[in-house]
Scaffold this motif. Structure first.
Motif, PDB file in Angstrom:
ATOM      1  N   LYS A 165       1.122  -1.143  -0.207  1.00  0.00           N
ATOM      2  CA  LYS A 165       0.144  -0.131   0.129  1.00  0.00           C
ATOM      3  C   LYS A 165       1.332   1.144   0.147  1.00  0.00           C
ATOM      4  CE  LYS A 165      -3.921  -1.896   0.167  1.00  0.00           C
ATOM      5  NZ  LYS A 165      -4.559  -2.434  -1.016  1.00  0.00           N
ATOM      6  N   ILE A 166       0.362   2.159  -0.908  1.00  0.00           N
ATOM      7  CA  ILE A 166       1.257   3.403  -1.619  1.00  0.00           C
ATOM      8  C   ILE A 166       0.688   4.771  -0.239  1.00  0.00           C
ATOM      9  CG2 ILE A 166       1.760   5.265  -2.830  1.00  0.00           C
ATOM     10  CD1 ILE A 166       2.043   3.033  -5.237  1.00  0.00           C
ATOM     11  N   LEU A 167       1.143   5.071   0.358  1.00  0.00           N
ATOM     12  CA  LEU A 167       0.920   6.036   2.039  1.00  0.00           C
ATOM     13  C   LEU A 167       1.358   6.841   1.701  1.00  0.00           C
ATOM     14  CD1 LEU A 167       0.423   4.566   5.231  1.00  0.00           C
ATOM     15  CD2 LEU A 167      -0.976   4.432   2.895  1.00  0.00           C
ATOM     16  N   THR A 168       0.914   8.276   1.018  1.00  0.00           N
ATOM     17  CA  THR A 168       1.448   9.579   0.241  1.00  0.00           C
ATOM     18  C   THR A 168       1.838  10.556   1.587  1.00  0.00           C
ATOM     19  OG1 THR A 168       0.329  10.165  -0.812  1.00  0.00           O
ATOM     20  CG2 THR A 168       2.209   9.222  -1.950  1.00  0.00           C
ATOM     21  N   ALA A 169       2.861  11.298   2.023  1.00  0.00           N
ATOM     22  CA  ALA A 169       2.267  12.379   3.258  1.00  0.00           C
ATOM     23  C   ALA A 169       2.676  13.989   2.349  1.00  0.00           C
ATOM     24  CB  ALA A 169       4.727  11.998   3.223  1.00  0.00           C
ATOM     25  N   GLN A 170       1.308  14.033   2.518  1.00  0.00           N
ATOM     26  CA  GLN A 170       1.535  15.295   2.105  1.00  0.00           C
ATOM     27  C   GLN A 170       0.275  16.321   2.738  1.00  0.00           C
ATOM     28  OE1 GLN A 170      -0.549  13.051  -1.681  1.00  0.00           O
ATOM     29  NE2 GLN A 170      -2.159  14.765  -1.575  1.00  0.00           N
ATOM     30  N   LEU A 171      -0.079  17.499   2.162  1.00  0.00           N
ATOM     31  CA  LEU A 171      -1.084  18.339   3.675  1.00  0.00           C
ATOM     32  C   LEU A 171      -2.430  18.250   2.785  1.00  0.00           C
ATOM     33  CD1 LEU A 171       0.723  21.104   4.437  1.00  0.00           C
ATOM     34  CD2 LEU A 171       0.335  19.503   6.142  1.00  0.00           C
ATOM     35  N   GLN A 172      -2.782  18.990   1.429  1.00  0.00           N
ATOM     36  CA  GLN A 172      -3.640  18.612   0.790  1.00  0.00           C
ATOM     37  C   GLN A 172      -4.539  17.240   0.678  1.00  0.00           C
ATOM     38  OE1 GLN A 172      -0.750  19.005  -0.526  1.00  0.00           O
ATOM     39  NE2 GLN A 172      -0.173  20.742  -0.288  1.00  0.00           N
ATOM     40  N   ASP A 173      -5.640  17.393   0.635  1.00  0.00           N
ATOM     41  CA  ASP A 173      -6.557  16.099   0.599  1.00  0.00           C
ATOM     42  C   ASP A 173      -5.948  14.889   1.494  1.00  0.00           C
ATOM     43  OD1 ASP A 173      -8.626  14.542  -0.824  1.00  0.00           O
ATOM     44  OD2 ASP A 173      -7.600  13.865  -1.774  1.00  0.00           O
ATOM     45  N   SER A 174      -5.652  14.821   2.537  1.00  0.00           N
ATOM     46  CA  SER A 174      -5.097  13.968   3.600  1.00  0.00           C
ATOM     47  C   SER A 174      -6.090  13.772   5.128  1.00  0.00           C
ATOM     48  CB  SER A 174      -3.788  14.018   3.129  1.00  0.00           C
ATOM     49  OG  SER A 174      -3.364  15.609   4.653  1.00  0.00           O
ATOM     50  N   TYR A 175      -5.705  12.423   6.014  1.00  0.00           N
ATOM     51  CA  TYR A 175      -6.314  12.575   7.281  1.00  0.00           C
ATOM     52  C   TYR A 175      -4.756  12.526   8.094  1.00  0.00           C
ATOM     53  CZ  TYR A 175      -6.572   7.635   5.399  1.00  0.00           C
ATOM     54  OH  TYR A 175      -6.532   6.672   4.741  1.00  0.00           O
ATOM     55  N   GLU A 176      -4.747  12.275   9.197  1.00  0.00           N
ATOM     56  CA  GLU A 176      -4.291  11.946  10.060  1.00  0.00           C
ATOM     57  C   GLU A 176      -3.683  10.583   9.845  1.00  0.00           C
ATOM     58  OE1 GLU A 176      -6.649  13.704  10.689  1.00  0.00           O
ATOM     59  OE2 GLU A 176      -5.837  15.798  12.283  1.00  0.00           O
ATOM     60  N   TYR A 177      -2.284  10.426  10.050  1.00  0.00           N
ATOM     61  CA  TYR A 177      -1.106   9.434  10.262  1.00  0.00           C
ATOM     62  C   TYR A 177      -1.607   8.231  10.836  1.00  0.00           C
ATOM     63  CZ  TYR A 177       1.304  10.641  13.885  1.00  0.00           C
ATOM     64  OH  TYR A 177       2.195  11.302  15.240  1.00  0.00           O
ATOM     65  N   TYR A 178      -2.124   8.634  12.192  1.00  0.00           N
ATOM     66  CA  TYR A 178      -2.673   7.879  12.695  1.00  0.00           C
ATOM     67  C   TYR A 178      -3.771   7.244  12.607  1.00  0.00           C
ATOM     68  CZ  TYR A 178      -3.909  12.061  14.957  1.00  0.00           C
ATOM     69  OH  TYR A 178      -4.545  13.351  15.206  1.00  0.00           O
ATOM     70  N   ASP A 179      -4.784   7.634  12.221  1.00  0.00           N
ATOM     71  CA  ASP A 179      -5.738   6.726  11.365  1.00  0.00           C
ATOM     72  C   ASP A 179      -5.441   5.645  10.375  1.00  0.00           C
ATOM     73  OD1 ASP A 179      -7.071   7.943  13.497  1.00  0.00           O
ATOM     74  OD2 ASP A 179      -7.900   9.586  12.002  1.00  0.00           O
ATOM     75  N   TYR A 180      -4.433   5.405   9.630  1.00  0.00           N
ATOM     76  CA  TYR A 180      -4.463   4.114   8.590  1.00  0.00           C
ATOM     77  C   TYR A 180      -4.025   3.317   9.697  1.00  0.00           C
ATOM     78  CZ  TYR A 180      -3.667   2.519   4.139  1.00  0.00           C
ATOM     79  OH  TYR A 180      -4.282   1.461   3.302  1.00  0.00           O
TER      80      TYR A 180
END
Length: 264
Positions: free
Chosen positions: A189-204
């Motif tokens: 799975k590809i998780l991109t770190a970005q501010l736009q159109d995203s949600y908090e990292y600990y929710d994935y």
């Protein structure tokens, strides 16, 4: 040890070491790089790198340790003046080695089930890349993939910042297109770190096969990564600034994956 000591900074071997420190093109052409310090050289050898030359400065050398690893190698003795010329770092303990590079091909990566992979796109500061490799080693990351690099893996600043992590963390260098195809073909799975159109990292959920994708602080990730992502994640920015140093961001995300995998 001090017979046949090299005292001239014009010595061809000394000039070659200095050139390797300074020129990435020469490192690539000759597939050689320079590593300084007993701990780093010992780690380099323990990770399977071949040492081509080893230089020592007796007046800087308190104790040649590493469980006999360095004692068994042939050494070239240099004067303090010559050592100062060669050394990239002033604080090293009187030992400098020239080592042979390894290849870092994507297809050579051997990944276990549910791997944790860190991908870095166009990171240009060797110190940042080195710091990420150091953290990746500490966090037990399965691989680091460097896409479209703007610095080489054997830059002396990178080696210094990684504290030898560059030698032990499985690392590949490739294009972003190649990396995306590799991750998808391996079900990662590809998780991109970005501010736009995203949600908090600990929710994935990062307990599955996961790749954490980081870009540069200035421009972030390119669109090809945003479009290839399975999810966009962000680190909450609660102050006035809107970004962290990429090595800090990478460390936060890596250790969130560690936390999730330990409590699973």
């Amino acid at each position: 040890m001090e017979d046949n000591i090299i005292t001239s900074v014009q010595n061809a071997r000394i000039k070659h070491v200095v050139a390797l420190q300074q020129k990435s093109s020469l490192r690539r052409e000759e597939e050689l790089f320079v590593v300084e310090g007993q701990r780093e050289i010992g780690h380099c050898i323990a990770c399977g790198y071949e040492i081509a030359e080893l230089f020592v400065c007796p007046s800087r050398l308190d104790n040649l340790d590493n469980s006999g690893i360095l004692e068994s190698l042939e050494k070239l003795v240099v004067s303090p003046q010559v050592y100062e010329k060669m050394a990239y770092r002033g604080s090293t303990e009187g030992v400098i080695a020239v080592a042979r590079c390894k290849t870092h091909q994507l297809e050579s990566l051997l990944l276990k089930k549910n791997p944790l992979v860190v991908v870095l796109e166009r990171v240009e500061k060797p110190g940042n890349l080195g710091a990420i490799l150091r953290t990746a080693e500490a966090a037990g990351v399965d691989a680091v993939i460097v896409c479209d690099p703007l610095t080489d893996l054997y830059n002396p600043n990178l080696i210094r910042a990684s504290i030898g992590g560059v030698f032990s963390v499985p690392t590949a260098v490739c294009t972003s297109e190649e990396c995306i195809a590799f991750l998808k073909s391996n079900g990662i799975k590809i998780l991109t770190a970005q501010l736009q159109d995203s949600y908090e990292y600990y929710d994935y959920d990062m307990t599955q096969a996961t790749a954490l994708i980081m870009g540069t602080e200035s421009t972030g990730l390119t669109n090809q990564w945003r479009e290839a992502a399975d999810a966009h994640i962000r680190i909450p920015m609660l102050g006035r600034l809107d970004s962290l140093n990429v090595s800090v961001s990478a460390a936060i995300l890596m250790y969130e994956a560690v936390r999730q995998r330990k409590v699973k």
